[in-house]
Write a protein that holds these residues in place. Structure first.
Motif, PDB file in Angstrom:
ATOM      1  N   LEU A   1      49.573  40.974  24.862  1.00 54.84           N
ATOM      2  CA  LEU A   1      50.159  41.320  26.165  1.00 54.84           C
ATOM      3  C   LEU A   1      49.098  41.799  27.158  1.00 54.84           C
ATOM      4  O   LEU A   1      49.364  41.909  28.346  1.00 54.84           O
ATOM      5  CB  LEU A   1      51.230  42.399  25.995  1.00 54.84           C
ATOM      6  N   SER A   2      47.898  42.080  26.645  1.00 56.40           N
ATOM      7  CA  SER A   2      46.844  42.489  27.579  1.00 56.40           C
ATOM      8  C   SER A   2      46.015  41.302  28.064  1.00 56.40           C
ATOM      9  O   SER A   2      45.096  41.468  28.858  1.00 56.40           O
ATOM     10  CB  SER A   2      45.937  43.537  26.920  1.00 56.40           C
ATOM     11  N   ASP A   3      46.323  40.092  27.627  1.00 60.41           N
ATOM     12  CA  ASP A   3      45.610  38.907  28.150  1.00 60.41           C
ATOM     13  C   ASP A   3      45.792  38.844  29.671  1.00 60.41           C
ATOM     14  O   ASP A   3      46.835  39.249  30.190  1.00 60.41           O
ATOM     15  CB  ASP A   3      46.180  37.619  27.533  1.00 60.41           C
ATOM     16  N   PRO A   4      44.772  38.321  30.375  1.00 62.51           N
ATOM     17  CA  PRO A   4      44.837  38.301  31.852  1.00 62.51           C
ATOM     18  C   PRO A   4      46.154  37.755  32.413  1.00 62.51           C
ATOM     19  O   PRO A   4      46.718  38.333  33.348  1.00 62.51           O
ATOM     20  CB  PRO A   4      43.652  37.408  32.232  1.00 62.51           C
ATOM     21  N   ALA A   5      46.670  36.675  31.851  1.00 63.28           N
ATOM     22  CA  ALA A   5      47.914  36.107  32.392  1.00 63.28           C
ATOM     23  C   ALA A   5      49.140  36.872  31.921  1.00 63.28           C
ATOM     24  O   ALA A   5      50.128  36.980  32.653  1.00 63.28           O
ATOM     25  CB  ALA A   5      48.026  34.633  32.011  1.00 63.28           C
TER      26      ALA A   5
ATOM     27  N   ASP B   1      37.936  49.688  40.773  1.00 58.63           N
ATOM     28  CA  ASP B   1      38.733  49.884  41.975  1.00 58.63           C
ATOM     29  C   ASP B   1      37.915  50.507  43.100  1.00 58.63           C
ATOM     30  O   ASP B   1      38.032  50.132  44.271  1.00 58.63           O
ATOM     31  CB  ASP B   1      39.941  50.761  41.640  1.00 58.63           C
ATOM     32  N   GLU B   2      37.044  51.440  42.745  1.00 57.62           N
ATOM     33  CA  GLU B   2      36.212  52.061  43.783  1.00 57.62           C
ATOM     34  C   GLU B   2      35.179  51.062  44.307  1.00 57.62           C
ATOM     35  O   GLU B   2      34.892  50.999  45.507  1.00 57.62           O
ATOM     36  CB  GLU B   2      35.521  53.317  43.227  1.00 57.62           C
ATOM     37  N   ARG B   3      34.645  50.245  43.396  1.00 58.08           N
ATOM     38  CA  ARG B   3      33.709  49.194  43.822  1.00 58.08           C
ATOM     39  C   ARG B   3      34.404  48.247  44.802  1.00 58.08           C
ATOM     40  O   ARG B   3      33.840  47.844  45.825  1.00 58.08           O
ATOM     41  CB  ARG B   3      33.215  48.411  42.588  1.00 58.08           C
ATOM     42  N   LEU B   4      35.630  47.923  44.491  1.00 53.20           N
ATOM     43  CA  LEU B   4      36.401  47.018  45.348  1.00 53.20           C
ATOM     44  C   LEU B   4      36.573  47.625  46.745  1.00 53.20           C
ATOM     45  O   LEU B   4      36.390  46.952  47.768  1.00 53.20           O
ATOM     46  CB  LEU B   4      37.773  46.766  44.699  1.00 53.20           C
TER      47      LEU B   4
ATOM     48  N   HIS C   1      38.843  37.963  43.499  1.00 52.05           N
ATOM     49  CA  HIS C   1      39.821  37.561  42.483  1.00 52.05           C
ATOM     50  C   HIS C   1      39.426  38.226  41.171  1.00 52.05           C
ATOM     51  O   HIS C   1      38.389  37.890  40.602  1.00 52.05           O
ATOM     52  CB  HIS C   1      39.845  36.041  42.336  1.00 52.05           C
ATOM     53  N   LEU C   2      40.214  39.199  40.742  1.00 50.19           N
ATOM     54  CA  LEU C   2      39.901  39.936  39.513  1.00 50.19           C
ATOM     55  C   LEU C   2      40.860  39.491  38.411  1.00 50.19           C
ATOM     56  O   LEU C   2      42.022  39.193  38.670  1.00 50.19           O
ATOM     57  CB  LEU C   2      40.017  41.444  39.748  1.00 50.19           C
ATOM     58  N   TYR C   3      40.328  39.460  37.194  1.00 52.30           N
ATOM     59  CA  TYR C   3      41.087  38.870  36.096  1.00 52.30           C
ATOM     60  C   TYR C   3      41.767  39.901  35.180  1.00 52.30           C
ATOM     61  O   TYR C   3      42.404  39.514  34.195  1.00 52.30           O
ATOM     62  CB  TYR C   3      40.159  37.996  35.234  1.00 52.30           C
ATOM     63  N   GLY C   4      41.578  41.191  35.447  1.00 48.77           N
ATOM     64  CA  GLY C   4      42.201  42.191  34.577  1.00 48.77           C
ATOM     65  C   GLY C   4      41.575  42.246  33.192  1.00 48.77           C
ATOM     66  O   GLY C   4      42.236  42.554  32.210  1.00 48.77           O
ATOM     67  N   LYS C   5      40.264  41.930  33.128  1.00 45.77           N
ATOM     68  CA  LYS C   5      39.583  41.925  31.833  1.00 45.77           C
ATOM     69  C   LYS C   5      38.655  43.129  31.722  1.00 45.77           C
ATOM     70  O   LYS C   5      38.061  43.552  32.715  1.00 45.77           O
ATOM     71  CB  LYS C   5      38.733  40.651  31.690  1.00 45.77           C
ATOM     72  N   ALA C   6      38.502  43.614  30.500  1.00 39.68           N
ATOM     73  CA  ALA C   6      37.543  44.694  30.264  1.00 39.68           C
ATOM     74  C   ALA C   6      36.136  44.146  30.496  1.00 39.68           C
ATOM     75  O   ALA C   6      35.876  42.967  30.246  1.00 39.68           O
ATOM     76  CB  ALA C   6      37.684  45.210  28.837  1.00 39.68           C
ATOM     77  N   GLU C   7      35.248  45.029  30.999  1.00 31.71           N
ATOM     78  CA  GLU C   7      33.877  44.580  31.286  1.00 31.71           C
ATOM     79  C   GLU C   7      33.041  44.569  30.005  1.00 31.71           C
ATOM     80  O   GLU C   7      33.025  45.549  29.272  1.00 31.71           O
ATOM     81  CB  GLU C   7      33.234  45.524  32.307  1.00 31.71           C
ATOM     82  N   ARG C   8      32.381  43.412  29.796  1.00 30.29           N
ATOM     83  CA  ARG C   8      31.408  43.287  28.708  1.00 30.29           C
ATOM     84  C   ARG C   8      30.244  42.502  29.265  1.00 30.29           C
ATOM     85  O   ARG C   8      30.432  41.706  30.182  1.00 30.29           O
ATOM     86  CB  ARG C   8      32.014  42.517  27.534  1.00 30.29           C
TER      87      ARG C   8
ATOM     88  N   GLY D   1      35.805  38.239  37.039  1.00 31.93           N
ATOM     89  CA  GLY D   1      36.384  37.956  38.347  1.00 31.93           C
ATOM     90  C   GLY D   1      35.450  37.053  39.122  1.00 31.93           C
ATOM     91  O   GLY D   1      34.410  36.626  38.597  1.00 31.93           O
ATOM     92  N   HIS D   2      35.841  36.717  40.338  1.00 30.90           N
ATOM     93  CA  HIS D   2      34.911  35.981  41.207  1.00 30.90           C
ATOM     94  C   HIS D   2      35.172  36.325  42.661  1.00 30.90           C
ATOM     95  O   HIS D   2      36.214  36.878  43.004  1.00 30.90           O
ATOM     96  CB  HIS D   2      34.994  34.464  40.967  1.00 30.90           C
ATOM     97  N   ILE D   3      34.173  36.006  43.478  1.00 31.01           N
ATOM     98  CA  ILE D   3      34.237  36.256  44.916  1.00 31.01           C
ATOM     99  C   ILE D   3      34.111  34.914  45.618  1.00 31.01           C
ATOM    100  O   ILE D   3      33.243  34.118  45.270  1.00 31.01           O
ATOM    101  CB  ILE D   3      33.018  37.085  45.385  1.00 31.01           C
TER     102      ILE D   3
END
Ligand SMILES: Nc1ncnc2c1ncn2[C@@H]1O[C@H](COP(=O)(O)OP(=O)(O)OP(=O)(O)O)[C@@H](O)[C@H]1O
Ligand SMILES: [Mg+2]
Length: 410
Positions: free
Chosen positions: A29-33, A326-329, A342-349, A355-357
């Motif tokens: 349920l935590s997958d981006p979609a 969120d603060e970076r955004l 466009h952010l994907y809701g993924k943990a950063e690794r 995401g992309h701009i």
């Protein structure tokens, strides 16, 4: 849609406007979609029962990745499910050796290649390259299946290195192919869509810039491409989608060699990173077009909205910054009001696409906009300025650092 990654997430976003809703097969349920779709079936693409559960009652089944076993898709097809792209086509995006062989049959330009089933095959192919290209001979080894983002691609510099890679991978049960390493001027992508009715549509050909074997930046359209070459790439991609019976979008990843040749690298039969720019830079995005195609609607206009759009991936930093995403955004929005995030809701690794701009250039090529922008410049400067802003923004979102030293408090 089979798979709950960012491609499914952005396809769902496009489905909403068409009055549709995507049902997804996600692992968690935590997958981006799964975070944004109300209709989630939890399961895996390896299980025929899970595939049946997600397919039941859907108009069509499609994919956000290429991992679903062909035998399962054939079963779904026999049971009357509209599987798009059909497994008979999808196999050429799943299996790099089958793809190379089929493309060669169709007369499409591909690098010389050989199947590697034993270390001795590496010696043989190395020698063949050596005889043909001498000092310019170089090899690439690839996993036939399952590679992505450069994982499963090796660029050995010596025969010993190539032998070692092959020995290790073959021992681990990874089937391999070898191909000639093309002397690249740059990499391009020709994206097209095809519907079951047989309508085809092509987006402008783009340039893709890879870092560490993965796509980092896309310049759309590719600059300095003659009309003749652009036409050739478009017809090649449209022709392949027809010949292979593709339904949905397809990216044809291309090499432009230093001699000006176009050579096919690989095929992706799903929305693709090289098409993310279309979300903001085109009349019809690849995600909407994919849905139109698999649902057999008339296809949308693929015209670009600006002389150039640059997409930059937000790739996870070596260590995630302390400042929240969120603060970076918030800071990015303050500095670059025209940046489309466009952010994907993924943990950063590290190096993970999170995401992309998109930065869409000004319509007449004379407005770059934003505090770092220049104006009244020529086309190359204009493109370079748009690209610089896209990369600055993506790097900021990944690291909380402005590479040009800009300070929000300055
Ligand atoms: N024959 C070749 N000659 C030169 N460079 C190559 C060759 N094959 C692959 N590469 C380089 O490696 C990158 C990744 O290769 P490829 O596209 O086959 O792998 P992948 O992991 O499936 O890619 P993706 O990132 O599209 O998922 C290419 O974009 C290119 O930069
Ligand atoms: Mg690739």
């Amino acid at each position: 849609m089979i798979g709950g990654g960012q491609l499914a997430r952005m396809t769902h976003q496009a489905a909403i406007g068409l009055g549709q809703s995507l049902r997804i097969l996600a692992v968690s349920l935590s997958d981006p979609a799964a975070q944004v779709c109300p209709d989630v079936v939890l399961g895996t693409h390896d299980s025929i029962d899970d595939l049946r559960r997600v397919a039941h009652g859907a108009h069509a089944v499609t994919f956000d990745h290429e991992g679903t076993p062909t035998e399962h898709l054939l079963v779904l097809q026999e049971e009357g499910v509209a599987v798009y792209p059909p497994p008979q086509a999808l196999v050429y995006a799943q299996d790099k050796l089958a793809m190379r062989r089929r493309l060669r049959e169709l007369g499409a330009p591909v690098p010389e290649f050989a199947e590697i089933t034993a270390v001795g095959d590496v010696d043989e192919f190395w020698q063949a390259l050596d005889e043909r290209y001498g000092a310019k001979a170089a090899m690439v080894l690839k996993a036939i299946r399952g590679g992505y983002d450069g994982r499963g691609v090796w660029l050995p510099d010596t025969l010993d290195e190539a032998r070692a890679v092959a020995a290790q991978q073959l021992d681990g049960g990874v089937p391999l192919l070898a191909e000639r390493r093309v002397d690249l001027a740059r990499e391009l992508s020709a994206m097209v869509a095809r519907s079951p009715f047989g309508q085809g549509a092509a987006w402008p050909v783009v340039e893709t810039v890879q870092r560490n074997g993965q796509c980092a930046v896309v310049i759309a359209p590719a600059t300095g491409l003659s009309d003749e070459v652009a036409q050739r790439a478009e017809s090649l991609a449209l022709g392949l989608s027809r010949e292979l019976g593709v339904v949905g979008v397809m990216a044809v990843e291309l090499f432009e060699s230093v001699d000006g040749e176009l050579i096919v690298n690989e095929l992706a039969m799903r929305p693709h990173n090289s098409g993310h720019w279309s979300m903001d830079g085109c009349v019809t995005s690849q995600f909407e077009q994919h849905l139109r195609a698999v649902l057999d609607y008339p296809l949308g206009d693929t015209a670009a909205r600006a002389p150039v759009t640059v997409m930059a991936n937000i790739l996870g930093a070596p260590t995630a910054p302390e400042m929240s995403m969120d603060e970076r955004l918030h800071h990015l929005m303050a500095r670059m009001p025209d940046a489309k995030v466009h952010l994907y809701g993924k943990a950063e690794r590290p190096d993970r696409k999170v995401g992309h701009i998109n930065i869409v250039g000004g319509p007449t090529g004379d407005r770059v906009g934003g505090p770092t922008g220049a104006s009244g410049c020529d086309f190359d400067d204009y493109v370079a300025a748009v690209r610089e802003r896209a990369e600055l923004a993506a790097h900021w979102m990944a690291t909380a650092e402005w590479t040009d030293g800009w300070s929000e408090h300055g």
